[in-house]
Design a protein around this motif. Sequence first.
Motif, short mmCIF file in Angstrom:
data_model
loop_
_atom_site.label_atom_id
_atom_site.label_comp_id
_atom_site.label_asym_id
_atom_site.label_seq_id
_atom_site.Cartn_x
_atom_site.Cartn_y
_atom_site.Cartn_z
N TYR A 445 5.15 -13.62 -6.68
CA TYR A 445 5.35 -12.84 -5.37
C TYR A 445 4.48 -11.73 -5.32
O TYR A 445 5.13 -10.66 -5.96
CB TYR A 445 6.91 -12.59 -4.75
N VAL A 446 3.49 -11.73 -5.07
CA VAL A 446 2.29 -10.33 -5.15
C VAL A 446 1.69 -10.13 -3.71
O VAL A 446 0.36 -10.02 -3.90
CB VAL A 446 1.56 -10.46 -6.32
N PRO A 447 2.30 -10.08 -2.63
CA PRO A 447 1.39 -9.66 -1.51
C PRO A 447 0.69 -8.22 -1.54
O PRO A 447 -0.16 -8.01 -0.82
CB PRO A 447 2.69 -9.43 -0.32
N PHE A 448 1.56 -7.29 -2.57
CA PHE A 448 0.90 -6.09 -2.43
C PHE A 448 -0.14 -5.98 -3.97
O PHE A 448 -0.15 -4.92 -4.64
CB PHE A 448 1.82 -4.95 -2.56
N SER A 449 -0.50 -7.40 -4.54
CA SER A 449 -0.73 -7.31 -5.92
C SER A 449 0.13 -6.93 -6.91
O SER A 449 1.19 -6.71 -6.36
CB SER A 449 -2.34 -6.53 -5.84
N ALA A 450 -0.30 -6.71 -8.22
CA ALA A 450 0.58 -6.19 -9.13
C ALA A 450 -0.07 -5.68 -10.37
O ALA A 450 -1.42 -5.70 -10.22
CB ALA A 450 1.26 -7.40 -9.45
N GLY A 451 0.45 -4.91 -11.11
CA GLY A 451 -0.14 -4.40 -12.30
C GLY A 451 -0.69 -2.96 -12.11
O GLY A 451 -0.44 -2.51 -10.98
N PRO A 452 -1.62 -2.71 -12.76
CA PRO A 452 -2.39 -1.22 -12.64
C PRO A 452 -2.93 -0.94 -11.56
O PRO A 452 -3.05 0.10 -10.89
CB PRO A 452 -3.09 -1.10 -13.82
N ARG A 453 -3.51 -2.07 -10.72
CA ARG A 453 -4.09 -1.94 -9.52
C ARG A 453 -3.47 -2.53 -8.34
O ARG A 453 -4.06 -2.96 -7.44
CB ARG A 453 -5.62 -3.01 -9.63
N ASN A 454 -2.02 -2.25 -8.36
CA ASN A 454 -1.39 -3.04 -7.24
C ASN A 454 -1.46 -1.78 -6.12
O ASN A 454 -2.22 -0.69 -6.43
CB ASN A 454 0.28 -2.89 -7.75
N CYS A 455 -1.04 -2.08 -5.06
CA CYS A 455 -1.31 -1.25 -3.93
C CYS A 455 -0.44 -0.17 -3.70
O CYS A 455 0.62 0.09 -3.90
CB CYS A 455 -0.96 -2.27 -2.61
N ILE A 456 -1.40 1.15 -3.97
CA ILE A 456 -0.80 2.40 -4.21
C ILE A 456 0.25 2.66 -2.94
O ILE A 456 1.05 3.64 -2.73
CB ILE A 456 -1.65 3.47 -4.35
N GLY A 457 -0.22 2.51 -1.85
CA GLY A 457 0.37 2.64 -0.58
C GLY A 457 1.51 1.64 0.03
O GLY A 457 2.07 1.54 1.22
N GLN A 458 2.09 0.78 -0.94
CA GLN A 458 3.12 -0.30 -0.53
C GLN A 458 4.29 0.35 0.02
O GLN A 458 5.06 -0.19 0.88
CB GLN A 458 3.35 -1.31 -1.58
N LYS A 459 4.78 1.48 -0.40
CA LYS A 459 6.16 2.19 -0.01
C LYS A 459 5.79 2.58 1.19
O LYS A 459 6.54 2.52 2.37
CB LYS A 459 6.76 3.22 -1.00
N PHE A 460 4.88 3.27 1.67
CA PHE A 460 4.06 3.77 2.85
C PHE A 460 4.38 2.53 3.92
O PHE A 460 4.69 2.68 5.04
CB PHE A 460 2.77 4.41 2.60
N ALA A 461 3.65 1.37 3.47
CA ALA A 461 3.44 0.41 4.42
C ALA A 461 4.99 -0.15 4.94
O ALA A 461 5.08 -0.63 6.13
CB ALA A 461 2.69 -0.77 3.68
N LEU A 462 5.77 -0.61 3.84
CA LEU A 462 6.99 -1.03 3.98
C LEU A 462 7.77 -0.25 4.95
O LEU A 462 8.61 -0.83 6.15
CB LEU A 462 7.84 -1.52 2.80
#
Length: 508
Positions: A445-462
Motif C-alpha cells: 500500500y504505497v499511494p504516496f510512494s515509500a522510503g526516502p523519496r516518499n511524498c513529502i506532502g502526504q499529511k498536507f494532502a490527507l
Amino acid sequence: MFLTIFTCFVLLLIICDYFYKTRRNAQFSAAGIVSPRPWPILGNVPHVFGNDTANVFSMLNRFKARWGKVWHMWFFFEDILFICDARHFESLLSSQELIKKDVIYDVLRYWLGDGLLLSTGGKWRARRKVITPTFHFKILEQFVEIFDQQSIVMVEKLKARADGKTAVDIFPVVGLAALDIISESAMGVKIDAQRNPRFPYAKALTDAADIIATRVMKPHQSYDLTFYLSAPRKALKLRKCIKIMHSFTDNVIEERRRTLERTIADGSYKAINLEMNDIGAKQRMAFLDVLLQSTVHGKPLSNSDIREEVDTFMFEGHDTTTSGISFTCYLIARHPAVQCKLFQEILDVLGKDKDRRVTMRELHALKYLECVIKEGLRLYPPVPIIGRITTREAMINGQIVPANCNLSVLIYAALRDPNYFVNPDDFVPERFDVESCAEIDPFAYVPFSAGPRNCIGQKFALLEMKSAISKLLRHYELLPLGESVRPIMNLVMRSATGVNVGLRPRVY
C-alpha cells in the motif's frame, strides 16, 4: 555517394543496436525476467502503437497477464523494467541509491527545473532537509483555515447544480478549489480560480499538464526534438503556458522577498521558530516564506532555486489531491451504507452547524473518513505509476538489474493485487481500521510512494482531502448519477467519462 554513406550508417546503427539489446536482454534473462523480442531500432514500440492516456491501464494489464508481474521492454534506445510485484517495492523504494527519477520525468524539467521532484544526490538531500519543516504540524494547522475557506467556495459553486437529478463531473470543480488552496498555501497569494477559472495562471497550469500527459504516453514525443517536429503547435503552446507560470511565480517571489527585506530593515522581522508556539493567524507562513528564510550550506536559496520548489509544489499539490478527492466522492456516492456511516461520524465530531469552521484536531478525529480516503486511494491512486533509474548495477528482490535501466513501478497494480487485498476490486474502507490495517504489507500500500523519496506532502494532502470531503458531505448527499468512471493516465489518475456524482442538499 551520400546515399551509400547514409545506408552504411543505418546498417552500422542496426548492428550496434542489435548487439547492445541482445547483451542487455541476456542479463535480464539470467535474472529470470522476460524481455519480448525487440525490433531493430524501434525496440518494442510496435507493442504500444495506438496507445494513449485512455487505454494505458488495459495495455499494461495485458502485458502483465502475458509476461508476469515483472517484465522488460525497449522503447527505441531506452529500456524499461516494469514492476507490479510489491515484493520488489521494498528493496526498490527503501533504497538510498535508487532515488534518481527515470527519463520519463525529463518532460517536466523545462517547467519544474531541478526541484525536489526531479533533483537527485546531494542537491535533493539538501533541499529535502530544507523543505521538511514546511510540513511541521504547527504550519499545517494554519493551512486548515485555507482548506476550510476554499471548500466553502466550492460548496457554493455547486449549489446551482444540486437538484438531486443532474450528474456533475466533480473533477474540474474540485480542481479549481485545489488550485486555490495550493496557491495560497504555497505562495501566499489568492488567485481565486474558482470564481475566475480563466485566470491566466490557472488555465496555463491545466493546459500544460494535459500536453505533458500526452507526451508521456507517446514514446515518439518523449524527446524534445521529436516532440517539436511531430506536434509543433502543442510544443509552442506548452512553452507559452510555462512562460506564463514562471512569470507569475517570479513576480510573487520578488514581491515576497522585498517584503522580507523591508521587515528586516525596519526591525519587524520575525524568524521562523517551530520550537515556539508563536505561529498563528497573525503570522501565517506560506511555503514560499519558509524557503525565503532557509539556507543550504549557509547560503540563502536564490530566486531560481525557490521558483523550482514552488512550481514543483504547485504541480504536485494540485492534480493529485483533485484526483484523490474526486474519486473518493465517486465511491462514496455509490456506496450509501458507507456514506451513512460517514455522515454520522461527521455529525458526532462537527455537530449540526454545517457552516462552522473545522479545526485540525477535529479533522484528525474523523477516523472513518480517513479509512474511506485510504480505500479510495487504493482503488484509484492519484499517481498510479512512478519511475526510477539505476545509476549502477542494483539488486532488486534478489534479481540483478543492470545500470542505466529505467524502472516503472506500477503502484496501481499492486494496490489491486489479490495476494495482498481480499476482494481487491471491492470498496471496503474497514480494511483500514486500526486492527485490519496492521495486517497490510506496508509496501503493498504505497499511494504516496515509500522510503526516502516518499511524498513529502502526504499529511498536507490527507488533511486537505478530509476538509473538502467532510465539507461536501455536511452540505450535500452524494448520489450515484452519471456514467461510471473509465480511468485514464494523465500525469495523475483521471477518467475519460468524468468523475460523476449527483448532489442533493442536506436538511438537518
